[in-house]
Design a protein around this motif. Structure first.
Motif, PDB file in Angstrom:
ATOM      1  N   PHE A 202      12.545   6.346   0.441  1.00 61.91           N
ATOM      2  CA  PHE A 202      12.902   7.469   1.290  1.00 61.91           C
ATOM      3  C   PHE A 202      14.456   7.469   1.547  1.00 61.91           C
ATOM      4  O   PHE A 202      15.164   6.524   1.336  1.00 61.91           O
ATOM      5  CB  PHE A 202      12.341   7.152   2.842  1.00 61.91           C
TER       6      PHE A 202
ATOM      7  N   THR B 294       2.461  15.758   2.100  1.00 58.20           N
ATOM      8  CA  THR B 294       3.562  15.636   3.322  1.00 58.20           C
ATOM      9  C   THR B 294       4.842  15.228   2.914  1.00 58.20           C
ATOM     10  O   THR B 294       5.812  15.410   3.644  1.00 58.20           O
ATOM     11  CB  THR B 294       3.221  14.572   4.464  1.00 58.20           C
ATOM     12  N   VAL B 295       5.007  14.706   1.429  1.00 52.11           N
ATOM     13  CA  VAL B 295       6.235  14.150   1.261  1.00 52.11           C
ATOM     14  C   VAL B 295       6.890  14.890  -0.101  1.00 52.11           C
ATOM     15  O   VAL B 295       6.259  15.195  -0.991  1.00 52.11           O
ATOM     16  CB  VAL B 295       6.322  12.741   0.819  1.00 52.11           C
TER      17      VAL B 295
ATOM     18  N   ALA C 281      10.869   0.799   3.522  1.00 53.90           N
ATOM     19  CA  ALA C 281      11.076   1.867   2.444  1.00 53.90           C
ATOM     20  C   ALA C 281      12.061   2.685   2.536  1.00 53.90           C
ATOM     21  O   ALA C 281      12.223   3.621   1.857  1.00 53.90           O
ATOM     22  CB  ALA C 281       9.650   2.568   2.332  1.00 53.90           C
TER      23      ALA C 281
ATOM     24  N   PRO D  22      13.450  10.905  -6.594  1.00 54.55           N
ATOM     25  CA  PRO D  22      12.540  10.804  -7.499  1.00 54.55           C
ATOM     26  C   PRO D  22      12.779  10.738  -8.870  1.00 54.55           C
ATOM     27  O   PRO D  22      13.764  11.155  -9.243  1.00 54.55           O
ATOM     28  CB  PRO D  22      11.235  11.658  -7.338  1.00 54.55           C
TER      29      PRO D  22
ATOM     30  N   TRP E 102       1.494   2.723   6.564  1.00 55.50           N
ATOM     31  CA  TRP E 102       2.599   3.167   7.535  1.00 55.50           C
ATOM     32  C   TRP E 102       1.821   3.206   8.878  1.00 55.50           C
ATOM     33  O   TRP E 102       2.660   3.383   9.946  1.00 55.50           O
ATOM     34  CB  TRP E 102       2.931   4.740   7.373  1.00 55.50           C
TER      35      TRP E 102
ATOM     36  N   THR F  39      10.749   2.929   7.748  1.00 51.24           N
ATOM     37  CA  THR F  39      12.084   2.904   7.837  1.00 51.24           C
ATOM     38  C   THR F  39      12.761   1.510   7.893  1.00 51.24           C
ATOM     39  O   THR F  39      13.737   1.077   7.583  1.00 51.24           O
ATOM     40  CB  THR F  39      12.816   3.495   9.206  1.00 51.24           C
TER      41      THR F  39
ATOM     42  N   VAL G 169      11.152   0.804  -7.039  1.00 48.15           N
ATOM     43  CA  VAL G 169      10.477   2.093  -6.809  1.00 48.15           C
ATOM     44  C   VAL G 169      11.303   2.832  -5.985  1.00 48.15           C
ATOM     45  O   VAL G 169      12.369   2.440  -5.423  1.00 48.15           O
ATOM     46  CB  VAL G 169       9.392   1.525  -5.598  1.00 48.15           C
TER      47      VAL G 169
END
Ligand code: NAD
Ligand code: APR
Length: 247
Positions: free
Chosen positions: A163, A191-192, A50, A167, A41, A47, A160
């Motif tokens: 964002f 963090t995610v 992903a 999931p 990143w 953005t 995959v």
């Protein structure tokens, strides 16, 4: 590494161990992480590569980003941390599950069988038109790729989780967390979400929680114990300690 203060009851037969892994586990196999110095990143605005909106806006650019990641995956090998987790599943006299955020195939190659890829897999493709999933291996997905099921051209995407998307297999993951005696988080910045929230769920379910990471993650204070270090050092040492306790 000095022994970790594992609660003695964890050494009993039948204890259930759930392990969350992130990009830090594959770093020593040569795969970039996301938020470290030199991370993915830093080079790409997520953005633009992903998110579903990015794919709708510029599919060729998104497909090329994942083709590059597929090529980076082509010659990578599992490292000592992947191997140790596979050994733990084989030799622990209880149940071991790995929930990975990683899209690389290194856990499978190392021999882990009880595995959930919550963010999907770089070796799989998904048809955005009909939802068909296909083992795609390491071949590129291009705007000319067609869906083996519906035949549509130009709608194949990497399988995959981007964002803003949900999931995979979350119900199964919540069940694993609810039944865990030991929850270990390895190589993730915490963090995610929802992965960053798993430690709290496991704790509330009564699990003893441990973080093994190069540096303290954002959620480190939620763990009963944390050890900083490289996964190829800390994970084999932990597995040796658990198996020694059961010998
Ligand atoms: P999130 O809560 O981490 O991010 C919230 C929003 O912040 C996202 O929409 C994202 O666009 C933005 N954001 C986060 N970090 C950023 C950064 N460094 N620079 C710019 N914008 C940033 O993620 P989410 O939207 O809740 O994601 C849902 C699921 O998708 C999560 O499980 C996540 O891990 C997963 N995911 C997978 C991949 C992948 O490459 N497999 C990439 C991203 C997200
Ligand atoms: N050993 C142990 N930990 C390491 C190592 C190593 N050799 N190298 C790096 N780390 C740690 C870093 O300190 C960092 O905390 O691994 C973590 C990697 O964090 P991220 O780069 O944020 O990767 P991750 O947590 O897996 O990202 C979560 O975000 O972009 C999405 O879907 C993507 O799955 C990814 C998710």
């Amino acid at each position: 590494m000095t022994d970790i203060p594992l609660p003695s009851e964890l050494q009993h037969a039948g204890s259930r161990i759930t392990i969350l892994t992130g990009a830090g586990l594959s770093a020593e196999s040569g795969l970039h992480t996301f938020r470290d110095r030199g991370g993915i990143w830093e080079k790409y605005d997520l953005t633009e590569v992903a998110t579903p909106e990015a794919f709708a806006r510029n599919p060729a650019f998104v497909l090329d980003f994942y083709n590059q990641r597929r090529r980076a995956n082509e010659d990578v090998k599992p490292n000592a941390a992947h191997e140790a987790l596979a050994q733990l599943e084989r030799e622990h006299d209880g149940v071991v599950w790995v929930v990975t955020q990683n899209i690389d195939p290194l856990h499978e190659i190392a021999g882990t069988k009880n595995l959930v890829h919550m963010h999907g897999e770089i070796t799989k493709a998904l048809c955005a038109e009909c939802g068909h999933r296909e083992d795609w291996g390491m071949a590129d997905i291009t705007p000319q790729s067609s869906c083996p099921a519906c035949g549509t051209i130009g709608r194949m995407r990497p399988d995959v989780v981007w964002f803003g998307e949900m999931p995979y297999r979350m119900e199964e993951i919540f069940d694993l967390l609810a039944q865990s005696d030991l929850f270990i988080s390895i190589g993730t910045s915490g963090t995610v979400y929802p992965a960053a929230g798993f430690v709290e769920i496991a704790r509330e379910a009564g699990a003893w929680t441990l973080e093994l990471n190069l540096e303290p993650s954002e959620g480190v204070s939620q763990f009963h114990h944390a050890v900083q270090g490289r996964a190829t050092q800390t994970v084999p040492a932990l597995v040796e300690q658990i198996l020694r306790g059961e010998a």
